[in-house]
Design an enzyme around this catalytic site. Structure first.
Site, PDB file in Angstrom:
ATOM      1  N   ILE A 188       0.848  -1.193   0.000  1.00  0.00           N
ATOM      2  CA  ILE A 188       0.000   0.000   0.000  1.00  0.00           C
ATOM      3  C   ILE A 188       0.883   1.242   0.000  1.00  0.00           C
ATOM      4  O   ILE A 188       1.867   1.314   0.751  1.00  0.00           O
ATOM      5  CB  ILE A 188      -0.952  -0.012   1.207  1.00  0.00           C
ATOM      6  N   HIS A 189       0.510   2.212  -0.823  1.00  0.00           N
ATOM      7  CA  HIS A 189       1.297   3.430  -0.972  1.00  0.00           C
ATOM      8  C   HIS A 189       0.369   4.638  -1.077  1.00  0.00           C
ATOM      9  O   HIS A 189      -0.795   4.512  -1.469  1.00  0.00           O
ATOM     10  CB  HIS A 189       2.181   3.351  -2.229  1.00  0.00           C
ATOM     11  N   ARG A 190       0.917   5.792  -0.741  1.00  0.00           N
ATOM     12  CA  ARG A 190       0.175   7.047  -0.825  1.00  0.00           C
ATOM     13  C   ARG A 190       0.163   7.533  -2.268  1.00  0.00           C
ATOM     14  O   ARG A 190       1.221   7.745  -2.856  1.00  0.00           O
ATOM     15  CB  ARG A 190       0.851   8.084   0.080  1.00  0.00           C
ATOM     16  N   GLU A 199       3.515 -11.657  -0.842  1.00  0.00           N
ATOM     17  CA  GLU A 199       2.479 -11.322   0.141  1.00  0.00           C
ATOM     18  C   GLU A 199       1.170 -12.047  -0.137  1.00  0.00           C
ATOM     19  O   GLU A 199       0.421 -12.366   0.792  1.00  0.00           O
ATOM     20  CB  GLU A 199       2.225  -9.809   0.148  1.00  0.00           C
ATOM     21  N   GLU A 211      -0.969  12.267   7.980  1.00  0.00           N
ATOM     22  CA  GLU A 211      -0.228  11.020   8.128  1.00  0.00           C
ATOM     23  C   GLU A 211      -0.711  10.242   9.348  1.00  0.00           C
ATOM     24  O   GLU A 211      -1.400  10.775  10.226  1.00  0.00           O
ATOM     25  CB  GLU A 211       1.271  11.322   8.268  1.00  0.00           C
TER      26      GLU A 211
END
Length: 482
Positions: free
Chosen positions: A165-167, A229, A282
């Site tokens: 997961i990334h922003r 994963e 964040e």
């Protein structure tokens, strides 16, 4: 292999509908811009600003996107908003889940190709991100953010698949900027593609089942490079994850995902925010800072299940911390097992974003030698895990899920002059604003930090002085003699 957990998001939500108070459905229309985040804030939980507290999962059934004329679509927030609910989605408890993650890593179950006709039906949508209900959290944000987008890519040099997961910030109808934390496996795959002079094909998932999503959040210290994963998710969920081929790029996607954004991770860089310095809130509770140049993703296609649900998280809040915490707990537990340390449980507290505050629960000390074992093992967690800033060690009679019990242990089982150990100037995590030379001149560089152990375990020689009373249930006491 664990007992089979619900494979997809819809099965999970159908089960929550039957449990009073676990799922709230908001049927009135709300805007993606500030509407979802503003309404959900009361349930986000710390470190979201007060007043807030952990609450139910919330389904916003009619969220209006930013694009002109776009139809309202569903957005889900807070599914993993409490540790108890998050673990229950996998048929377990918060105390057991880290152990099950370790078992899944030790005996992974590789994904399989979805059999034709078995995968859920999908509709093809225009490759227009502005038609999706992607939330904007605050008026400082650089734009709409995919806050729970799981990126699946295969390293072109090694053939290793990675889900993480990334922003990602929406920069245009078919363009995203993507921030990869340095050292992650996606960055390695991206650099492999750059060396080959090609873009990296990716599939970005919005709305996944709990085993897949939780596995995508596990740190490299638990799921090392080279371990898929999705294979961990297969073991954790009790059945192989099913994959299908993308339509517009040479990549795979998880067949039961709600939305799949197909695209290419390009060599082109773009600023995250053209209008200011902020990114989006964040997980530690502070507004994020925008990066001046990030890789971009060109979206080439979008598919979705009928009535698709876009899953998102609020930047600060319990949900992100819970998702990050379980994988960290398993990693710490595994490391302490390697050292043969007598650890019973690990709890990465949401107050530390599931990373910075680690609570260690120890089995009953067998001898005075265990006093030193507990102290040294607690320090070693801080040395071996960069993100860990604070370790609180407690005995097995303390309830790790109770903040009151933790504070009680710190108050009555610790003397600051002998039970607090400070490790100065260690590698840390710069999203914590205290980890800078502007805050502490004792630090040698930004992103470094002083770390601390609070040893709240009873010394073996004095254990009889710290006996907690046990109350006898009514009706079970032996009768007294007249």
């Amino acid at each position: 292999m664990t007992r089979r957990s619900p494979a997809d998001l819809r099965t999970v939500l159908a089960g929550l509908d039957l449990m009073p108070g676990q799922l709230v459905r908001v049927r009135e229309e709300v805007p993606a811009r500030f509407g979802v985040s503003g309404h959900y804030a009361k349930w986000a939980g710390a470190p979201a600003p007060p007043p807030t507290g952990p609450g139910p999962a919330v389904m916003y059934e009619r969220v209006t996107p930013s694009g002109a004329g776009a139809e309202a679509r569903a957005v889900l927030m807070g599914l993993y908003g409490t540790r108890r609910r998050a673990a229950a989605l996998l048929g377990t408890t918060p105390a057991r889940l880290p152990h099950q993650l370790l078992d899944a890593v030790a005996a992974p179950v590789p994904p399989v190709r979805a059999r034709e006709g078995r995968e859920p039906a999908r509709v093809v949508l225009p490759p227009d991100l502005t038609a999706l209900p992607v939330p904007v959290l605050t008026d400082e944000d650089a734009g709409p953010y995919l806050t729970l987008g799981a990126v699946l890519a295969t390293d072109p040099e090694t053939g290793v698949r990675n889900l993480s997961i990334h922003r990602m910030c929406v920069q245009g109808p078919d363009l995203l900027t993507l921030w990869m934390v340095p050292g992650r496996d996606l960055e390695a795959a991206y650099r492999s593609a750059l060396r080959a002079g090609c873009p990296l094909p990716v599939a970005i998932h919005l709305g996944l089942g709990p085993a897949v999503l939780l596995s995508s959040c596990c740190p490299t210290s638990l799921v090392p490079t080279g371990l898929d994963e999705l294979a961990v998710a297969g073991a954790l969920g009790g059945a192989p994850v099913e994959l299908a081929r993308c339509r517009t790029v040479d990549a795979e996607y998880v067949a039961d995902a709600e939305y799949v954004l197909e695209g290419e991770l390009l060599p082109d860089l773009a600023p995250e925010n053209l209008r200011g310095t902020a990114a989006t809130p964040e997980f530690l509770g502070y507004q994020g800072r925008a990066h001046p140049a990030l890789p971009t993703v060109r979206i080439t296609g979008i598919t979705a299940r009928d009535g698709a649900i876009l899953q998102a998280v609020s930047g600060p809040g319990h949900e992100q911390s819970v998702l990050l915490g379980f994988g960290m707990e398993a990693a710490v537990l595994g490391r302490l097992r390697e050292w043969d340390a007598p650890v019973k449980s690990v709890h990465c507290h949401t107050a530390g974003g599931g990373q910075l505050m680690v609570v260690l629960q120890w089995f009953h000390k067998r001898s005075a030698a265990d006093d030193e074992v507990v102290r040294k093992a607690s320090e070693s967690v801080l040395e071996d895990f960069r993100m860990a800033k604070m370790v609180v060690s407690v005995d097995e009679d303390v309830d790790l899920e109770s903040d009151e019990d933790l504070w009680w242990a710190m108050t009555t089982r610790m003397q600051a002059d002998r039970d607090v150990v400070v490790l100065p100037d260690r590698e840390g995590f710069p999203l914590d604003p205290t980890q800078s030379t502007a805050y502490s001149p004792a630090l040698s560089a930004d992103g470094r930090t002083a770390k601390v152990v609070f040893d709240c375990t009873v010394p073996h020689a004095q254990r009889d002085r710290f006996h907690r009373p046990r109350f006898t249930p009514a009706g079970s006491a032996r009768p007294t003699r007249p």
